[in-house]
Design a protein around this motif. Structure first.
Motif, PDB file in Angstrom:
ATOM      1  N   GLY A  83      -4.043   2.513   7.859  1.00  0.00           N
ATOM      2  CA  GLY A  83      -4.853   2.674   6.657  1.00  0.00           C
ATOM      3  C   GLY A  83      -6.164   1.937   6.863  1.00  0.00           C
ATOM      4  O   GLY A  83      -6.187   0.776   7.263  1.00  0.00           O
ATOM      5  N   THR A  84      -7.256   2.642   6.596  1.00  0.00           N
ATOM      6  CA  THR A  84      -8.564   2.032   6.868  1.00  0.00           C
ATOM      7  C   THR A  84      -9.439   1.991   5.620  1.00  0.00           C
ATOM      8  O   THR A  84     -10.656   2.026   5.725  1.00  0.00           O
ATOM      9  CB  THR A  84      -9.293   2.803   7.988  1.00  0.00           C
ATOM     10  OG1 THR A  84      -9.345   4.180   7.588  1.00  0.00           O
ATOM     11  CG2 THR A  84      -8.583   2.686   9.315  1.00  0.00           C
TER      12      THR A  84
ATOM     13  N   GLY B  73       0.813  -1.220   0.000  1.00  0.00           N
ATOM     14  CA  GLY B  73       0.000   0.000   0.000  1.00  0.00           C
ATOM     15  C   GLY B  73       0.845   1.267   0.000  1.00  0.00           C
ATOM     16  O   GLY B  73       0.360   2.330   0.391  1.00  0.00           O
ATOM     17  N   LYS B  74       2.099   1.171  -0.462  1.00  0.00           N
ATOM     18  CA  LYS B  74       2.993   2.343  -0.449  1.00  0.00           C
ATOM     19  C   LYS B  74       2.450   3.498  -1.296  1.00  0.00           C
ATOM     20  O   LYS B  74       2.362   4.623  -0.824  1.00  0.00           O
ATOM     21  CB  LYS B  74       4.370   1.980  -1.026  1.00  0.00           C
ATOM     22  CG  LYS B  74       5.273   1.252  -0.083  1.00  0.00           C
ATOM     23  CD  LYS B  74       6.581   0.926  -0.743  1.00  0.00           C
ATOM     24  CE  LYS B  74       6.433   0.108  -2.000  1.00  0.00           C
ATOM     25  NZ  LYS B  74       5.796  -1.200  -1.863  1.00  0.00           N
TER      26      LYS B  74
ATOM     27  N   ASP C  69      11.862   5.224  10.919  1.00  0.00           N
ATOM     28  CA  ASP C  69      11.357   6.224  11.866  1.00  0.00           C
ATOM     29  C   ASP C  69       9.911   5.966  12.232  1.00  0.00           C
ATOM     30  O   ASP C  69       9.389   6.588  13.162  1.00  0.00           O
ATOM     31  CB  ASP C  69      11.469   7.623  11.249  1.00  0.00           C
ATOM     32  CG  ASP C  69      12.912   7.986  10.968  1.00  0.00           C
ATOM     33  OD1 ASP C  69      13.657   8.177  11.933  1.00  0.00           O
ATOM     34  OD2 ASP C  69      13.303   8.025   9.787  1.00  0.00           O
ATOM     35  N   GLY C  70       9.262   5.097  11.481  1.00  0.00           N
ATOM     36  CA  GLY C  70       7.860   4.845  11.784  1.00  0.00           C
ATOM     37  C   GLY C  70       7.285   3.766  10.893  1.00  0.00           C
ATOM     38  O   GLY C  70       7.904   3.353   9.912  1.00  0.00           O
ATOM     39  N   VAL C  71       6.107   3.304  11.273  1.00  0.00           N
ATOM     40  CA  VAL C  71       5.411   2.265  10.521  1.00  0.00           C
ATOM     41  C   VAL C  71       4.007   2.757  10.197  1.00  0.00           C
ATOM     42  O   VAL C  71       3.371   3.421  11.022  1.00  0.00           O
ATOM     43  CB  VAL C  71       5.315   0.956  11.358  1.00  0.00           C
ATOM     44  CG1 VAL C  71       4.411  -0.067  10.692  1.00  0.00           C
ATOM     45  CG2 VAL C  71       6.700   0.369  11.610  1.00  0.00           C
ATOM     46  N   VAL C  72       3.559   2.458   8.968  1.00  0.00           N
ATOM     47  CA  VAL C  72       2.157   2.694   8.616  1.00  0.00           C
ATOM     48  C   VAL C  72       1.577   1.312   8.344  1.00  0.00           C
ATOM     49  O   VAL C  72       2.117   0.569   7.521  1.00  0.00           O
ATOM     50  CB  VAL C  72       2.024   3.560   7.340  1.00  0.00           C
ATOM     51  CG1 VAL C  72       0.547   3.745   6.973  1.00  0.00           C
ATOM     52  CG2 VAL C  72       2.708   4.914   7.523  1.00  0.00           C
ATOM     53  N   MET C  73       0.550   0.937   9.060  1.00  0.00           N
ATOM     54  CA  MET C  73      -0.054  -0.371   8.786  1.00  0.00           C
ATOM     55  C   MET C  73      -1.354  -0.167   8.017  1.00  0.00           C
ATOM     56  O   MET C  73      -2.249   0.562   8.462  1.00  0.00           O
ATOM     57  CB  MET C  73      -0.288  -1.150  10.071  1.00  0.00           C
ATOM     58  CG  MET C  73      -0.722  -2.577   9.762  1.00  0.00           C
ATOM     59  SD  MET C  73      -0.514  -3.710  11.120  1.00  0.00           S
ATOM     60  CE  MET C  73       1.137  -4.278  10.877  1.00  0.00           C
TER      61      MET C  73
ATOM     62  N   ASP D 115       1.348  -4.373   5.265  1.00  0.00           N
ATOM     63  CA  ASP D 115      -0.019  -4.850   5.035  1.00  0.00           C
ATOM     64  C   ASP D 115      -0.521  -5.568   6.298  1.00  0.00           C
ATOM     65  O   ASP D 115       0.011  -6.612   6.679  1.00  0.00           O
ATOM     66  CB  ASP D 115       0.013  -5.808   3.833  1.00  0.00           C
ATOM     67  CG  ASP D 115      -1.365  -6.334   3.465  1.00  0.00           C
ATOM     68  OD1 ASP D 115      -2.251  -6.333   4.330  1.00  0.00           O
ATOM     69  OD2 ASP D 115      -1.530  -6.761   2.315  1.00  0.00           O
ATOM     70  N   GLY D 116      -1.519  -4.975   6.939  1.00  0.00           N
ATOM     71  CA  GLY D 116      -2.043  -5.525   8.182  1.00  0.00           C
ATOM     72  C   GLY D 116      -2.742  -6.868   8.036  1.00  0.00           C
ATOM     73  O   GLY D 116      -3.000  -7.557   9.027  1.00  0.00           O
TER      74      GLY D 116
END
Ligand code: GDP
Length: 295
Positions: free
Chosen positions: A273-274, A112-113, A242-246, A221-222
């Motif tokens: 991400g929802t 999902g980048k 520095d961080g994670v986006v799930m 990807d969650g």
């Protein structure tokens, strides 16, 4: 907080309440239900084990059994511990006061980048900041066009150079253009692979070294559960994250992978991400996630 727990957990804790007084034995029974819930939420086994040991130790140490409302005390300990290891909260993009801040997104293909580039751009637009997006994913043929579509949708500039084969050069030129345009933020969309490989890591490490992004975020990807943990560990070894986006936490996924990824990388979870829409990005809140994992 008690109401937000699932039926299973509520009944486990209710049965404890029914006993009037907690014993070490029936407390362990309640904690086993918690352990089960976490495993079902796809939290990594060793992460669950560590967590349970910690909670049990704390519960015994705090003399839960002697407290006035022992079952409530026990739930509070489980919940607080979960919130505490999911935190601390840091959802800032750490934009520099002056000059152009470079954000780099990395992750496996399909995580999902590219979508997240657009979501972050949308977030910045809400703050009256127009970022430049840089299409440095030269692996996936459709990625460059996908980023242009997002750019057009949001009205933000997108830098790409379809003739260039070196992503480092694309990133450098993109940053240069963003600086010339006076952009405060530039977001680099890098390539992913279906699985971790040396070439991908070397490419990302090269971008990291030569372009020197201010913030490097891993997009995970969650829905991938245990795989998310392995890939996060590998990325974290090569890059200073520095961080994670799930992403994809709008589906059935209970988000247990998020806890494991946090434990493995030690870096803050920034956003979740929802959905597929560009507005579907939420700042991470440990409290909401703790309830979801314990569902
Ligand atoms: P990339 O290869 O890492 O750049 O991945 P993409 O950004 O192309 O996303 C892969 C797929 O996941 C696309 O179909 C996206 O619409 C979808 N996607 C991305 N983020 C989310 C999310 O938070 N929720 C859902 N449901 N789908 C998402």
């Amino acid at each position: 907080m008690f109401d937000s727990l699932s039926d299973g957990l509520q009944s486990a804790f209710k049965s404890l309440r029914g006993k009037g007084k907690l014993t070490e034995g029936n407390m362990r029974e309640g904690l086993q239900t918690v352990e089960q819930a976490m495993l079902e939420a796809d939290v990594n086994y060793s992460v669950v084990k560590d967590f349970m040991e910690h909670v049990t130790e704390r519960a015994l140490g705090q003399r839960v059994l002697l407290s006035l409302r022992p079952h409530e005390e026990l739930i509070r300990i489980v919940y607080d511990e979960l919130v505490s290891i999911l935190g601390p909260v840091d959802t800032s993009l750490h934009l520099k006061k002056s000059g152009c801040t470079i954000l780099m997104l990395c992750g496996l293909q399909g995580a999902g980048k590219t979508t997240t580039c657009g979501k972050l751009a949308q977030l910045l637009l809400e703050e009256k900041i127009t970022p430049t997006l840089v299409a440095a994913d030269l692996q996936r043929p459709a990625a460059i066009e996908q980023l242009h579509v997002i750019g057009r949708q949001l009205g933000v500039p997108v830098y790409s150079d379809a003739g260039e084969k070196d992503p480092v050069k694309v990133c450098q030129a993109g940053v240069k253009q963003a600086e010339a345009d006076g952009s405060r933020v530039v977001i680099l969309d890098t390539a992913g692979r279906l699985a971790i490989d040396k070439e991908l890591m070397a490419e990302l490490a090269r971008i990291d070294k030569r372009v020197k992004p201010d913030q490097v975020y891993l997009v995970v990807d969650g829905m991938t559960g245990q795989d998310a943990v392995n890939s996060a560990g590998a990325f974290n070894k090569e890059l200073e994250l520095d961080g994670v986006v799930m992403t994809k936490l709008d589906g059935d996924a209970r988000g247990g992978a998020l806890l494991s990824v946090k434990q493995v990388t030690g870096v803050p979870i920034k956003f979740i991400g929802t959905g597929e829409h560009l507005e579907s990005l939420e700042p991470f809140r440990p409290e909401g996630m703790a309830s979801r994992i314990l569902q």
